[in-house]
Design a protein around this motif. Structure first.
Motif, PDB file in Angstrom:
ATOM      1  N   PRO A   1     -24.068  -6.522  32.077  1.00 23.76           N
ATOM      2  CA  PRO A   1     -22.579  -6.595  32.636  1.00 23.76           C
ATOM      3  C   PRO A   1     -23.166  -7.369  33.516  1.00 23.76           C
ATOM      4  CG  PRO A   1     -23.936  -3.962  32.834  1.00 23.76           C
ATOM      5  CD  PRO A   1     -24.081  -4.829  32.229  1.00 23.76           C
TER       6      PRO A   1
ATOM      7  N   VAL B   1     -21.559 -10.747  31.287  1.00 22.25           N
ATOM      8  CA  VAL B   1     -20.329 -10.856  31.361  1.00 22.25           C
ATOM      9  C   VAL B   1     -19.080 -11.822  32.556  1.00 22.25           C
ATOM     10  CG1 VAL B   1     -18.274  -9.533  31.043  1.00 22.25           C
ATOM     11  CG2 VAL B   1     -20.353  -8.914  29.421  1.00 22.25           C
ATOM     12  N   GLY B   2     -19.577 -10.729  33.645  1.00 24.93           N
ATOM     13  CA  GLY B   2     -19.088 -11.357  34.999  1.00 24.93           C
ATOM     14  C   GLY B   2     -19.578 -12.623  35.553  1.00 24.93           C
TER      15      GLY B   2
ATOM     16  N   TYR C   1     -20.659  -3.938  38.973  1.00 27.95           N
ATOM     17  CA  TYR C   1     -21.635  -4.874  37.647  1.00 27.95           C
ATOM     18  C   TYR C   1     -23.127  -3.905  37.596  1.00 27.95           C
ATOM     19  CZ  TYR C   1     -18.507  -8.154  36.316  1.00 27.95           C
ATOM     20  OH  TYR C   1     -16.743  -8.838  35.768  1.00 27.95           O
TER      21      TYR C   1
ATOM     22  N   MET D   1     -21.913   0.424  36.791  1.00 27.05           N
ATOM     23  CA  MET D   1     -22.332  -0.144  35.199  1.00 27.05           C
ATOM     24  C   MET D   1     -23.169  -0.246  35.151  1.00 27.05           C
ATOM     25  SD  MET D   1     -18.451  -2.429  34.204  1.00 27.05           S
ATOM     26  CE  MET D   1     -18.647  -3.140  35.781  1.00 27.05           C
TER      27      MET D   1
ATOM     28  N   TYR E   1     -17.293   1.686  26.358  1.00 25.76           N
ATOM     29  CA  TYR E   1     -17.562   0.718  27.686  1.00 25.76           C
ATOM     30  C   TYR E   1     -17.455  -0.916  26.733  1.00 25.76           C
ATOM     31  CZ  TYR E   1     -21.702  -1.516  30.284  1.00 25.76           C
ATOM     32  OH  TYR E   1     -22.417  -1.818  31.456  1.00 25.76           O
ATOM     33  N   ALA E   2     -18.365  -1.178  26.027  1.00 25.31           N
ATOM     34  CA  ALA E   2     -18.228  -2.574  25.374  1.00 25.31           C
ATOM     35  C   ALA E   2     -16.945  -3.302  25.323  1.00 25.31           C
ATOM     36  CB  ALA E   2     -18.860  -2.653  23.396  1.00 25.31           C
TER      37      ALA E   2
ATOM     38  N   GLN F   1     -14.375  -1.912  27.376  1.00 24.18           N
ATOM     39  CA  GLN F   1     -13.606  -2.124  28.495  1.00 24.18           C
ATOM     40  C   GLN F   1     -14.747  -3.691  29.097  1.00 24.18           C
ATOM     41  OE1 GLN F   1     -15.051  -2.264  32.012  1.00 24.18           O
ATOM     42  NE2 GLN F   1     -17.036  -1.569  30.309  1.00 24.18           N
ATOM     43  N   LEU F   2     -15.370  -3.442  29.277  1.00 27.54           N
ATOM     44  CA  LEU F   2     -16.712  -5.274  29.811  1.00 27.54           C
ATOM     45  C   LEU F   2     -16.049  -6.230  29.141  1.00 27.54           C
ATOM     46  CD1 LEU F   2     -20.601  -5.150  29.490  1.00 27.54           C
ATOM     47  CD2 LEU F   2     -18.806  -5.129  31.077  1.00 27.54           C
TER      48      LEU F   2
ATOM     49  N   ASN G   1     -12.666  -7.081  30.670  1.00 27.97           N
ATOM     50  CA  ASN G   1     -12.697  -6.950  32.754  1.00 27.97           C
ATOM     51  C   ASN G   1     -12.866  -8.675  32.307  1.00 27.97           C
ATOM     52  OD1 ASN G   1     -14.088  -8.082  34.739  1.00 27.97           O
ATOM     53  ND2 ASN G   1     -14.605  -5.770  34.986  1.00 27.97           N
TER      54      ASN G   1
ATOM     55  N   TYR H   1     -16.286   1.927  40.390  1.00 26.20           N
ATOM     56  CA  TYR H   1     -15.514   0.525  39.579  1.00 26.20           C
ATOM     57  C   TYR H   1     -13.944   0.989  39.210  1.00 26.20           C
ATOM     58  CZ  TYR H   1     -15.113  -2.082  34.958  1.00 26.20           C
ATOM     59  OH  TYR H   1     -15.054  -2.809  33.634  1.00 26.20           O
TER      60      TYR H   1
END
Length: 175
Positions: A33, A36-37, A74, A77, A101-102, A104-105, A108, A156
């Motif tokens: 995460p 990704v962020g 993150y 998570m 989970y993947a 929603q990532l 995001n 989150y």
């Protein structure tokens, strides 16, 4: 026989309670995460200056608070995903929970692009509502596997609720 069975049961319980963390899996679970962020922030980097110039609703935090909050979220998570991934309970549900989970990532990540790069504030708000539902679904699925993982997703969810308020406020105040 009953004495042997009891001592064996105690050993199994002790082993389950003293399960050591699998550090590599934990680190990877946290890095996913964060990556990704970080990727979303890099892509939207120039747009943060535009965000500072926007009219914002009351209670909007200073711009510097966002990276700090997101970094913490993150990490939480990632820990939640690790707990689910390493759980030995309900193996059939783990894949489904991690798929949510993947998703929603990914959602995001996309929200950042819709809001900051494309500046489509209403579309970003609608996307955020869908993201909120995906996070809530993920938290529920995580909770069925690990109560701790479910709880770790709640900050989150709360932050995205607040982000929805901010997103809608930006849309209304900057039309």
């Amino acid at each position: 026989y009953t004495t042997l069975f009891r001592s064996n049961t105690k050993r199994v319980r002790r082993k389950a309670m003293t399960k050591r963390p699998e550090w590599k899996k934990l680190i990877v679970s946290i890095l996913i995460p964060l990556a990704v962020g970080g990727a979303a922030a890099l892509i939207a980097n120039g747009s943060f200056k535009d965000f500072e110039a926007l009219n914002k609703p009351p209670l909007a935090p200073p711009t510097w608070a966002f990276p700090a909050a997101w970094t913490l979220l993150y990490i939480l998570m990632g820990i939640a995903a690790y707990l689910v991934y390493c759980s030995e309970k309900y193996p059939g549900r783990i894949e489904r929970a991690l798929t949510f989970y993947a998703v929603q990532l990914f959602m995001n990540f996309c929200w950042t692009l819709i809001f900051f790069n494309l500046k489509l504030y209403l579309a970003a708000f609608i996307w955020l509502v869908l993201l909120w539902a995906a996070i809530a679904g993920t938290a529920l699925l995580f909770r069925f596997i690990s109560k701790s993982a479910g709880w770790l997703m709640l900050p989150y969810l709360a932050w995205v609720t607040f982000a929805g308020y901010l997103n809608l406020g930006v849309y209304i105040l900057n039309r």
